[in-house]
Design an enzyme around this catalytic site. Structure first.
Site, mmCIF file in Angstrom:
data_model
loop_
_atom_site.group_PDB
_atom_site.id
_atom_site.type_symbol
_atom_site.label_atom_id
_atom_site.label_comp_id
_atom_site.label_asym_id
_atom_site.label_seq_id
_atom_site.Cartn_x
_atom_site.Cartn_y
_atom_site.Cartn_z
ATOM 1 N N ASP A 1 0.888 -1.162 0.000
ATOM 2 C CA ASP A 1 0.000 0.000 0.000
ATOM 3 C C ASP A 1 0.927 1.213 0.000
ATOM 4 O O ASP A 1 1.670 1.422 0.970
ATOM 5 C CB ASP A 1 -0.875 -0.044 1.245
ATOM 6 C CG ASP A 1 -1.764 1.172 1.411
ATOM 7 O OD1 ASP A 1 -1.524 2.210 0.748
ATOM 8 O OD2 ASP A 1 -2.681 1.106 2.242
ATOM 9 N N ILE A 2 0.910 2.010 -1.052
ATOM 10 C CA ILE A 2 1.859 3.125 -1.189
ATOM 11 C C ILE A 2 1.740 4.125 -0.041
ATOM 12 O O ILE A 2 2.713 4.790 0.295
ATOM 13 C CB ILE A 2 1.722 3.812 -2.564
ATOM 14 C CG1 ILE A 2 2.989 4.629 -2.884
ATOM 15 C CG2 ILE A 2 0.452 4.650 -2.641
ATOM 16 C CD1 ILE A 2 3.110 5.045 -4.329
ATOM 17 N N SER B 1 -1.556 5.747 -14.344
ATOM 18 C CA SER B 1 -2.549 5.650 -15.425
ATOM 19 C C SER B 1 -3.085 4.254 -15.688
ATOM 20 O O SER B 1 -3.940 4.084 -16.550
ATOM 21 C CB SER B 1 -2.023 6.241 -16.743
ATOM 22 O OG SER B 1 -1.995 7.644 -16.687
ATOM 23 N N ASN C 1 -5.510 13.513 -10.516
ATOM 24 C CA ASN C 1 -6.244 14.080 -11.651
ATOM 25 C C ASN C 1 -5.810 15.543 -11.801
ATOM 26 O O ASN C 1 -5.060 16.058 -10.975
ATOM 27 C CB ASN C 1 -7.764 13.933 -11.460
ATOM 28 C CG ASN C 1 -8.261 14.630 -10.209
ATOM 29 O OD1 ASN C 1 -7.917 15.786 -9.947
ATOM 30 N ND2 ASN C 1 -9.062 13.947 -9.420
ATOM 31 N N GLY D 1 -9.196 5.548 -6.407
ATOM 32 C CA GLY D 1 -7.961 4.774 -6.493
ATOM 33 C C GLY D 1 -6.872 5.289 -5.572
ATOM 34 O O GLY D 1 -7.114 5.710 -4.443
ATOM 35 N N VAL D 2 -5.635 5.271 -6.085
ATOM 36 C CA VAL D 2 -4.479 5.677 -5.285
ATOM 37 C C VAL D 2 -4.589 7.149 -4.861
ATOM 38 O O VAL D 2 -4.186 7.516 -3.758
ATOM 39 C CB VAL D 2 -3.155 5.379 -6.029
ATOM 40 C CG1 VAL D 2 -2.930 6.307 -7.193
ATOM 41 C CG2 VAL D 2 -1.985 5.446 -5.092
ATOM 42 N N ASP D 3 -5.152 7.980 -5.719
ATOM 43 C CA ASP D 3 -5.325 9.403 -5.410
ATOM 44 C C ASP D 3 -6.178 9.581 -4.156
ATOM 45 O O ASP D 3 -5.803 10.291 -3.213
ATOM 46 C CB ASP D 3 -5.956 10.100 -6.620
ATOM 47 C CG ASP D 3 -5.985 11.614 -6.520
ATOM 48 O OD1 ASP D 3 -5.277 12.188 -5.677
ATOM 49 O OD2 ASP D 3 -6.712 12.229 -7.328
ATOM 50 N N TYR E 1 -7.607 5.266 -15.406
ATOM 51 C CA TYR E 1 -7.324 5.909 -16.691
ATOM 52 C C TYR E 1 -7.132 4.905 -17.820
ATOM 53 O O TYR E 1 -6.941 5.292 -18.972
ATOM 54 C CB TYR E 1 -6.114 6.838 -16.578
ATOM 55 C CG TYR E 1 -6.434 8.169 -15.906
ATOM 56 C CD1 TYR E 1 -7.647 8.407 -15.271
ATOM 57 C CD2 TYR E 1 -5.505 9.186 -15.913
ATOM 58 C CE1 TYR E 1 -7.924 9.619 -14.662
ATOM 59 C CE2 TYR E 1 -5.781 10.419 -15.318
ATOM 60 C CZ TYR E 1 -6.988 10.623 -14.693
ATOM 61 O OH TYR E 1 -7.251 11.831 -14.105
#
Length: 165
Positions: A9-10, A116, A23, A31-33, A120
């Site tokens: 998990d980043i 991406s 974005n 997501g990750v964002d 994306y």
């Protein structure tokens, strides 16, 4: 230093900077964002509001707040449109500009997600190839510990297949 590919998990990787696949608004998303914004806390959103967004392929840096990383480097990857709209160049630019920010800030370690390749729609094999080749080219000239953090076991297996000679 070599690129290290890990499954994790980043938001939990203790490095100088993690990269956010953001974005264009930089105001959080899915997501990750979304995970990074939730883990960092509301102060990250406030700082991102002051940045005024970010164009595709570019990168901007903020504090890491409640993350184990000191900084978050936000980069906006391309939306996959079939491969004929400069997506590969834009994706490589995400990695290059993020790495350049790490160099500018004299960071010693950083962690990337696979930019991406989620919402994306960028094909994962192609996204992996661009990530690995772009990061490795940078590392030939610059001492930096870089992790490519993959979220699923499937992605990790795919990365190992891609790396085989």
């Amino acid at each position: 230093m070599p690129l290290k590919i890990i499954r994790d998990d980043i938001t939990k990787v203790p490095v100088d900077a993690i990269v956010n696949a953001a974005n264009k608004t930089l105001l959080g998303g899915s997501g990750v964002d979304g995970a990074i914004h939730r883990a960092a806390g509301p102060a990250l959103l406030e700082e991102c509001r002051r940045l005024g967004g970010c164009p595709t392929g570019q990168a901007k840096i903020t504090q890491g707040y409640n993350l184990p990383a000191t900084y978050v480097i936000h980069t906006v990857g391309p939306i996959w449109q079939g491969g004929n709209s400069d997506e590969a160049e834009q994706l490589a630019s995400c990695y290059q500009n993020s790495l350049q920010l790490a160099k500018t800030y004299d960071l010693k370690s950083m962690a990337f997600p696979l930019i991406s390749a989620g919402a994306y729609g960028y094909p994962k094999e192609q996204a992996l190839e661009i990530a690995i080749s772009t990061i490795n080219a940078f590392l030939q000239q610059n001492p930096l510990l870089v992790y490519l953090v993959l979220f699923t076991e499937e992605d990790l297996i795919l990365s190992h297949q891609w790396l085989k000679p």
